[in-house]
Scaffold this motif. Structure first.
Motif, short mmCIF file in Angstrom:
data_model
loop_
_atom_site.label_atom_id
_atom_site.label_comp_id
_atom_site.label_asym_id
_atom_site.label_seq_id
_atom_site.Cartn_x
_atom_site.Cartn_y
_atom_site.Cartn_z
N TYR A 164 0.82 -1.22 0.00
CA TYR A 164 0.00 0.00 0.00
C TYR A 164 0.85 1.27 0.00
O TYR A 164 0.37 2.34 0.32
N SER A 165 2.14 1.13 -0.31
CA SER A 165 2.97 2.33 -0.31
C SER A 165 3.46 2.63 -1.73
O SER A 165 3.31 1.80 -2.64
N ASP A 166 4.04 3.81 -1.88
CA ASP A 166 4.56 4.21 -3.20
C ASP A 166 5.77 3.38 -3.58
O ASP A 166 6.13 3.29 -4.74
N LYS A 167 6.40 2.82 -2.58
CA LYS A 167 7.65 2.11 -2.85
C LYS A 167 7.43 0.68 -3.35
O LYS A 167 8.38 -0.06 -3.56
N TRP A 168 6.19 0.26 -3.43
CA TRP A 168 5.88 -1.12 -3.84
C TRP A 168 6.51 -1.43 -5.19
O TRP A 168 6.28 -0.72 -6.16
N ASP A 169 7.31 -2.49 -5.22
CA ASP A 169 8.01 -2.82 -6.46
C ASP A 169 7.54 -4.14 -7.05
O ASP A 169 8.10 -4.64 -8.01
N GLY A 170 6.50 -4.73 -6.45
CA GLY A 170 5.99 -5.99 -6.99
C GLY A 170 4.94 -5.72 -8.06
O GLY A 170 4.90 -4.63 -8.66
N ASP A 171 4.09 -6.69 -8.30
CA ASP A 171 3.02 -6.58 -9.28
C ASP A 171 2.12 -5.39 -8.95
O ASP A 171 1.47 -5.35 -7.91
N PRO A 172 2.09 -4.38 -9.83
CA PRO A 172 1.30 -3.17 -9.51
C PRO A 172 -0.20 -3.46 -9.48
O PRO A 172 -0.97 -2.72 -8.89
N GLU A 173 -0.60 -4.57 -10.10
CA GLU A 173 -2.02 -4.89 -10.15
C GLU A 173 -2.46 -5.79 -8.99
O GLU A 173 -3.59 -6.25 -8.95
N VAL A 174 -1.53 -6.06 -8.06
CA VAL A 174 -1.82 -7.05 -7.02
C VAL A 174 -3.08 -6.69 -6.22
O VAL A 174 -3.31 -5.53 -5.86
N LYS A 175 -3.93 -7.68 -6.03
CA LYS A 175 -5.17 -7.47 -5.27
C LYS A 175 -5.14 -8.42 -4.06
O LYS A 175 -5.13 -9.63 -4.23
#
Lengths: 347, 318
Positions: free
Chosen positions: A326-337
């Protein structure tokens, strides 16, 4: 903390609490920077697996941690005052009087050599300076309040003469004797059978409303949480990973761990055709605690950024989450649900 | 509680009967003819038979037992072969000496042991704890006749230190022998009580440590109870249960085991009486003394059980 429960409405605020156990070789961080708050008159559930630090957090609140354990940092604000700065004598005035506690094991939590009445009336003698006779009278009233039949007879009985459910009622009577403002219930129903569980929870809820108490309910039973809590704090490896109101936790859980917990509950409205989903792996031992996010090794979404520890962030609704997704720094799958498979049953 | 005591007292009756049978059989199991001993080695046969007749030694055993026991309950335990005096008189002179010695020693060991044990437990793994436990180990492993001799050497005969040593230059504070005055009582009581104190201390320590970890102690603390009250009211009462057993057994052992101490301090108690009588084959005295000691033992056990019941309400005879 800046949740929708602002600080003067909170009876208890725990900030960055750290409790460790010291062995010759190492320091085991049982509670590692726990932060949560209990709004006045509300019930907060503290959930997590065994060994996640729930009980140690609650014992720390009353400063009942014994050697080799020690509170090493943080603050515990009760009605605005930091309990960690109080003297032992001041703490004794709070224990059993303003903050009370009930424990998991009603079978062993009462002293076998004293009668029920002697044990309840001790609270009155300590905190209200009542004489023996008055204290026993008040104890009988309390026993009546917690629904024990023929309290005049029970008051002179010893714990071994009572059933488990009765003993837990006695524990509750003892804890509530001096009208505490906060009740800490550490898995109060775990050792009881299901029908008694429901009665005890009902009793706590009922008394909470009558006495206008706040409750910290420690449990690993999400069913109990859904029934009784207003807010839920989810703990994992000594840290809070998610804090939200009960509806949000069950309808829109955010942390992969919370989701995992909810998914592993057997659905009650349909047959189980496949195996129940599990959270793979197990709780890491203190010796091999991951550097970054504690949950990363078991998390299905873990990414590179999870090798550093996320902070506890508060969203616009006042709910808190400790997860990189839930942060801007997330580097994984941007579509992750991240969502639970069977959330509909709890709504 | 009253019902409990009555039942417990009734239960001692079969034990007492058993004991009396055993004691009675003793006389008939050991070699040697008492009548022969009484009459002397070279006495004529008629004289021996005469004595046998008088003592009823020719009657069938059950008859002899019945005579013995019916006399015993009336306080007649026969008469001594050596002195010819009543066994009851012989014993009663010694009885209170031994009981006093055992009681004082037990009081000393309970008092010292409890304090040491509680301090040790509340200061677990500290310097104090280690020191107390080392002293207890010494107390436990010292043979009490040696301890008695050392105490006589140091505190009855006195040390030979130069006179400029304050306080300890003359330590002949107590008397080395006899029984009755305070100066005579102190050393034997210490001699006999030391081992007991050590056992009680170790027992109390481990029992306290176990109890202090119990859930109900945490409950008491969570109630706001003072630490002192937690230890002395909530923990001690539970921790005492195993200690009471040990003290009871200890006291029983003391009653029959005072012989070494009595010998070292030249005290005329029952222990010495038994040994002297065995050597002289004075069977009526041996029988009588053992019967009295066994009776006391049963009585002490009864007291232990009642104390138990008082401490732990869960104990039931069933």
């Amino acid at each position: 903390m800046s949740t929708k429960t602002n600080s003067n409405e909170n009876i208890l605020e725990v900030n960055e609490l750290k409790t460790s156990f010291f062995t010759d070789e190492m320091e085991v961080k049982a509670v590692d920077g726990v932060t949560f708050a209990i709004p006045k008159g509300k019930t907060v559930g503290l959930v997590g697996e065994s060994g996640s630090g729930k009980s140690i957090s609650s014992l720390s609140t009353l400063r009942l941690i014994e050697r080799p354990g020690k509170i090493v940092g943080g603050e515990i604000k009760f009605k605005g005052e930091n309990l960690l700065e109080k003297s032992e004598a001041q703490m004794r005035k709070i224990r059993g009087n303003e903050i009370s506690m009930i424990f998991q094991e009603p079978m062993t939590s009462l002293n076998p050599t004293y009668t029920v009445g002697q044990q309840i009336s001790e609270a009155y003698k300590i905190h209200e300076n009542l004489g023996k006779k008055q204290a026993i009278e008040r104890s009988i009233e309390m026993l009546k309040l917690v629904g024990i039949p023929s309290p005049e007879k029970r008051v002179n009985q010893y714990p071994h003469e009572l059933s488990g459910g009765m003993r837990q009622r006695v524990m509750i009577a003892m804890a509530l004797a001096c009208n505490p403002e906060l009740l800490i219930a550490d898995e109060p129903t775990t050792a009881l059978d299901v029908t008694i569980q429901a009665q005890i929870l009902e009793l706590i809820k009922d008394l909470q409303e009558r006495l206008n108490m706040s409750v910290l309910l420690i449990t690993h039973d999400l069913g109990v949480v859904a029934e009784t809590c207003d807010y839920v704090a989810v703990m994992y490896c000594g840290k809070i990973v998610e804090f939200a109101d009960v509806n949000t936790i069950f309808s829109n859980p955010k942390h992969p761990y919370t989701v995992g917990l909810l998914d592993s509950l057997p659905p009650h409205d349909r047959d189980i055709k496949d195996d129940l989903p599990v959270i793979r792996g197990s709780v890491p031992s203190p010796a091999e605690m991951p550097e970054g996010c504690r949950f990363a090794p078991r998390c299905p979404f873990a990414s590179e950024v999870c090798k550093t520890l996320p902070t506890l962030e508060t969203d616009e609704n006042g709910n808190q989450i400790r997860c990189w997704i839930y942060s801007d720094k997330w580097d994984g799958d941007p579509e992750v649900k991240v969502h639970a498979k069977n959330t509909e049953r709890t709504s | 509680m009253f019902k409990f005591i009555v039942r417990r007292v009734l239960q001692t009756i079969p034990v007492l009967i058993g004991v009396s049978i055993l004691v009675f059989s003793l006389m008939h199991l050991v070699p040697g003819n008492p009548a022969q001993i009484m009459a002397g080695e070279s006495a004529p046969k008629e004289q021996v038979e005469n004595i046998e007749e008088r003592l009823g030694l020719n009657d069938p055993l059950p008859v002899q037992y019945w005579n013995y026991i019916s006399n015993a309950v009336q306080g007649d335990l026969g008469s001594s072969i050596r002195s010819g005096r009543d066994v009851t008189t012989e014993i009663s002179g010694r009885f209170w000496v031994t009981v006093e010695l055992a009681v004082y020693s037990t009081i000393l060991s309970v008092f010292m042991g409890l304090i040491a044990g509680i301090v040790s437990a509340t200061k677990q793994y500290t310097f104090t704890d280690v020191i107390i436990m080392i002293i207890a180990l010494f107390g436990l492993s010292m043979p009490n006749f040696w301890l008695g001799l050392m105490l006589i050497q140091w505190f009855a005969i006195g040390t030979d230190l130069p006179s400029w040593v304050p306080f300890f230059d003359d330590t002949a504070w107590f008397k080395p022998s006899g029984w009755g005055s305070f100066e005579q009582i102190v050393l034997p009581v210490i001699t006999l009580g030391t081992a007991g104190a050590a056992i009680v201390a170790r027992m109390t320590r481990s029992s306290m440590l176990e109890v202090v970890g119990q859930d109900y102690i945490r409950t008491a603390r969570a109630k706001g109870v003072k630490e002192r009250v937690v230890i002395y009211r909530h923990a001690l009462k539970n921790a005492l249960i195993p200690v009471v057993t040990v003290v009871g057994l200890q006291f029983g052992t003391l009653l029959g085991g005072t012989v070494l101490t009595e010998t070292v301090f030249a005290i005329n108690g029952m222990g010495k009486l038994i040994i002297d009588s065995i050597q002289a084959r004075d069977f009526p005295i041996v029988q009588g003394t053992i019967l009295v000691v066994a009776l006391l033992f049963v009585l002490v056990n009864l007291l232990v059980d009642i104390t138990y019941r008082f401490l732990n309400k869960r104990i039931d005879l069933d």
